[in-house]
Design a protein around this motif. Structure first.
Motif, PDB file in Angstrom:
ATOM      1  N   VAL A 113      12.746 -24.210 -15.984  1.00  0.00           N
ATOM      2  CA  VAL A 113      12.356 -23.885 -17.360  1.00  0.00           C
ATOM      3  C   VAL A 113      12.465 -22.371 -17.530  1.00  0.00           C
ATOM      4  N   GLN A 114      13.106 -21.922 -18.593  1.00  0.00           N
ATOM      5  CA  GLN A 114      13.222 -20.485 -18.839  1.00  0.00           C
ATOM      6  C   GLN A 114      12.187 -20.058 -19.886  1.00  0.00           C
ATOM      7  N   ILE A 115      11.468 -18.979 -19.586  1.00  0.00           N
ATOM      8  CA  ILE A 115      10.636 -18.317 -20.593  1.00  0.00           C
ATOM      9  C   ILE A 115      11.339 -17.018 -20.961  1.00  0.00           C
ATOM     10  N   ASN A 116      11.645 -16.812 -22.226  1.00  0.00           N
ATOM     11  CA  ASN A 116      12.117 -15.494 -22.661  1.00  0.00           C
ATOM     12  C   ASN A 116      10.952 -14.783 -23.321  1.00  0.00           C
ATOM     13  N   THR A 117      10.606 -13.623 -22.775  1.00  0.00           N
ATOM     14  CA  THR A 117       9.394 -12.940 -23.237  1.00  0.00           C
ATOM     15  C   THR A 117       9.659 -12.067 -24.461  1.00  0.00           C
ATOM     16  N   ALA A 136      -0.696 -15.856 -18.516  1.00  0.00           N
ATOM     17  CA  ALA A 136      -1.130 -17.232 -18.236  1.00  0.00           C
ATOM     18  C   ALA A 136      -0.790 -18.177 -19.386  1.00  0.00           C
ATOM     19  N   VAL A 137      -0.794 -17.672 -20.616  1.00  0.00           N
ATOM     20  CA  VAL A 137      -0.469 -18.547 -21.760  1.00  0.00           C
ATOM     21  C   VAL A 137       1.001 -18.963 -21.693  1.00  0.00           C
ATOM     22  N   MET A 138       1.876 -18.003 -21.390  1.00  0.00           N
ATOM     23  CA  MET A 138       3.304 -18.343 -21.277  1.00  0.00           C
ATOM     24  C   MET A 138       3.510 -19.409 -20.216  1.00  0.00           C
ATOM     25  N   LEU A 139       2.812 -19.253 -19.075  1.00  0.00           N
ATOM     26  CA  LEU A 139       2.978 -20.240 -18.008  1.00  0.00           C
ATOM     27  C   LEU A 139       2.460 -21.603 -18.454  1.00  0.00           C
ATOM     28  N   GLN A 140       1.299 -21.604 -19.137  1.00  0.00           N
ATOM     29  CA  GLN A 140       0.738 -22.889 -19.561  1.00  0.00           C
ATOM     30  C   GLN A 140       1.700 -23.611 -20.510  1.00  0.00           C
ATOM     31  N   ASN A 141       2.285 -22.857 -21.431  1.00  0.00           N
ATOM     32  CA  ASN A 141       3.266 -23.462 -22.348  1.00  0.00           C
ATOM     33  C   ASN A 141       4.470 -24.013 -21.588  1.00  0.00           C
ATOM     34  N   ALA A 142       4.910 -23.276 -20.583  1.00  0.00           N
ATOM     35  CA  ALA A 142       6.077 -23.736 -19.808  1.00  0.00           C
ATOM     36  C   ALA A 142       5.730 -24.970 -18.985  1.00  0.00           C
ATOM     37  N   LEU A 143       4.495 -25.031 -18.460  1.00  0.00           N
ATOM     38  CA  LEU A 143       4.079 -26.185 -17.638  1.00  0.00           C
ATOM     39  C   LEU A 143       4.159 -27.487 -18.439  1.00  0.00           C
ATOM     40  N   ARG A 144       3.984 -27.377 -19.763  1.00  0.00           N
ATOM     41  CA  ARG A 144       4.054 -28.575 -20.610  1.00  0.00           C
ATOM     42  C   ARG A 144       5.448 -29.191 -20.607  1.00  0.00           C
ATOM     43  N   GLN A 145       6.433 -28.404 -20.198  1.00  0.00           N
ATOM     44  CA  GLN A 145       7.820 -28.908 -20.209  1.00  0.00           C
ATOM     45  C   GLN A 145       8.226 -29.493 -18.856  1.00  0.00           C
ATOM     46  N   VAL A 146       7.271 -29.570 -17.930  1.00  0.00           N
ATOM     47  CA  VAL A 146       7.597 -30.066 -16.591  1.00  0.00           C
ATOM     48  C   VAL A 146       6.840 -31.379 -16.346  1.00  0.00           C
ATOM     49  N   LYS A 205      -2.995 -12.308 -14.052  1.00  0.00           N
ATOM     50  CA  LYS A 205      -3.077 -13.531 -13.263  1.00  0.00           C
ATOM     51  C   LYS A 205      -2.394 -14.674 -13.998  1.00  0.00           C
ATOM     52  N   LEU A 206      -1.739 -15.524 -13.234  1.00  0.00           N
ATOM     53  CA  LEU A 206      -1.099 -16.690 -13.845  1.00  0.00           C
ATOM     54  C   LEU A 206      -1.824 -17.978 -13.491  1.00  0.00           C
ATOM     55  N   GLY A 207      -2.593 -17.932 -12.394  1.00  0.00           N
ATOM     56  CA  GLY A 207      -3.254 -19.145 -11.926  1.00  0.00           C
ATOM     57  C   GLY A 207      -2.545 -19.786 -10.746  1.00  0.00           C
ATOM     58  N   THR A 208      -1.467 -19.166 -10.298  1.00  0.00           N
ATOM     59  CA  THR A 208      -0.725 -19.688  -9.142  1.00  0.00           C
ATOM     60  C   THR A 208      -1.533 -19.466  -7.858  1.00  0.00           C
ATOM     61  N   HIS A 209      -1.147 -20.194  -6.793  1.00  0.00           N
ATOM     62  CA  HIS A 209      -1.910 -20.118  -5.545  1.00  0.00           C
ATOM     63  C   HIS A 209      -1.619 -18.847  -4.759  1.00  0.00           C
ATOM     64  N   LYS A 210      -0.376 -18.399  -4.790  1.00  0.00           N
ATOM     65  CA  LYS A 210      -0.003 -17.222  -4.006  1.00  0.00           C
ATOM     66  C   LYS A 210       0.840 -16.268  -4.847  1.00  0.00           C
ATOM     67  N   ARG A 217      -9.102 -16.702 -18.130  1.00  0.00           N
ATOM     68  CA  ARG A 217      -9.612 -18.038 -18.445  1.00  0.00           C
ATOM     69  C   ARG A 217      -8.462 -19.050 -18.457  1.00  0.00           C
ATOM     70  N   ILE A 218      -7.366 -18.674 -19.105  1.00  0.00           N
ATOM     71  CA  ILE A 218      -6.201 -19.581 -19.152  1.00  0.00           C
ATOM     72  C   ILE A 218      -5.603 -19.739 -17.745  1.00  0.00           C
TER      73      ILE A 218
END
Lengths: 223, 223
Positions: B85-89, B97-107, B130-135, B17-18
């Motif tokens: 943007v760096q995500i440290n897991t 997908a949540v990590m990516l969404q949080n990172a997108l807020r910084q761009v 899934k992250l939601g990316t196109h490829k 969903r995210i």
């Protein structure tokens, strides 16, 4: 009110309990055991093949191979002369203690001195799941690059020996050995390392001597 | 009576969903996006650096880097000229997908044409989220060996393009390209592949052309 279910903690403590059982099973059978971990393609199976051949029947060896799919690795270990059992994890990214216990049932334990468990190719998840083996051994691979200790600290922190494989490729790839060793030393001071090449077989002897010494010092007191 | 709690299914459907939300965010901003996956040391960061330099400002690029620890990769992408943007897991073995969404807020999304997400180095777990990316783009690396499609089918089955990196090492390591390609073809028929070397830069042009073509055909209709 939200009720929190500590699923992960329960899984881990159940795993640790089975891992302790595995250790007892191995100790009762006077089997020394290693959990061999690396990235995909780090050289786990090649090192196992070479170890089997170099030991040249001085130890009775079993190999339990974990992979997402196929029996390629167990087939290679069997061809090299070991008792070999393949675990296919399906989608799972690591071995756990239950998988190992199930695999141990397929081995005639009183005919084995040394068990090498080849974990799934992965630098993250296997570090979190104890199997009950005596030693955790990690293979680093030169073409992976010199920054891996810094980026996968959980793995490097929790191993008892480190093989630095594919040193024959050092002339062809950028790899700063001092930077690599510095990262290892910070996480795991004094860690014993074995720089070697499964391809050229350079550096293999110290590893084989260590395996022999570790196994014999474990096996002899109970023999 | 034992009550079964379908925790994993719920996590996955929440993630999906995210991921759909992420796709909508990216589409609304006319950003084309790739999820770049590989083993540890497969060459993700090197390829991103080279891609940034080779595109030479023809696209406005952002890189979101996932790693267990450190900001080494994002620092390299930033040095090469991208918004990074760096995500440290922490201990996590994949991005979700949540990590990516949080990172997108910084761009600043309206200033970006192409987003490259560098996933955690791992051939198993990232394929399930899934992250939601196109490829989805996978990098295979020659020194990892030619059996990886057979051993990591989940990853090879679910990607839209395959880079075969470190072809400059082909003379120095055993690698049967036909066997490798056969494994890929069975899992993912007709998959587009880019054999290249980030070190010698051989084979880089077709990859850069593809990235440009993919991004521009996505961006132009909404521009």
């Amino acid at each position: 009110m939200t009720k929190r279910v500590p699923v992960v903690e329960k899984i881990m403590s159940a795993n640790d309990r089975i891992a302790s059982q595995n250790r007892a099973i191995l100790d009762n059978a006077s089997i020394y055991s290693m959990n061999l971990m690396a990235s995909p393609g780090g050289g786990k199976t090649s090192l196992i093949e070479l170890t089997i051949k170099s030991l040249d029947n001085r130890l009775r060896l079993a190999v339990i191979d974990g992979d997402v799919a196929t029996s390629i690795d167990a087939d290679r270990a069997a061809s090299a002369g070991a008792v070999a059992v393949q675990i296919n994890t399906g989608g799972e990214c690591h071995l756990d203690a239950v998988m190992l216990q199930n695999a141990l049932r397929q081995v005639e334990l009183d005919k084995i001195d040394l068990l090498i468990v080849e974990n799934v190719g992965n630098l993250i998840c296997p570090a979190s799941f104890k199997l009950g083996t005596h030693k955790n051994v990690l293979i680093a691979s030169i073409p992976e690059g010199d920054d891996k200790p810094y980026k996968y600290p959980g793995m490097y922190r929790n191993v008892d020996a480190l093989i630095i494989n594919k040193i024959d490729l050092l002339p062809y790839v950028p790899f700063d050995m001092d930077y690599f060793r510095c990262g290892v030393e910070v996480l795991n001071p004094g860690l014993i390392t074995f720089p070697l090449s499964c391809s050229s077989q350079e550096g293999l002897d110290p590893w084989i001597s260590w395996v022999l010494q570790q196994t014999q010092s474990n096996v002899l007191p109970n023999a």
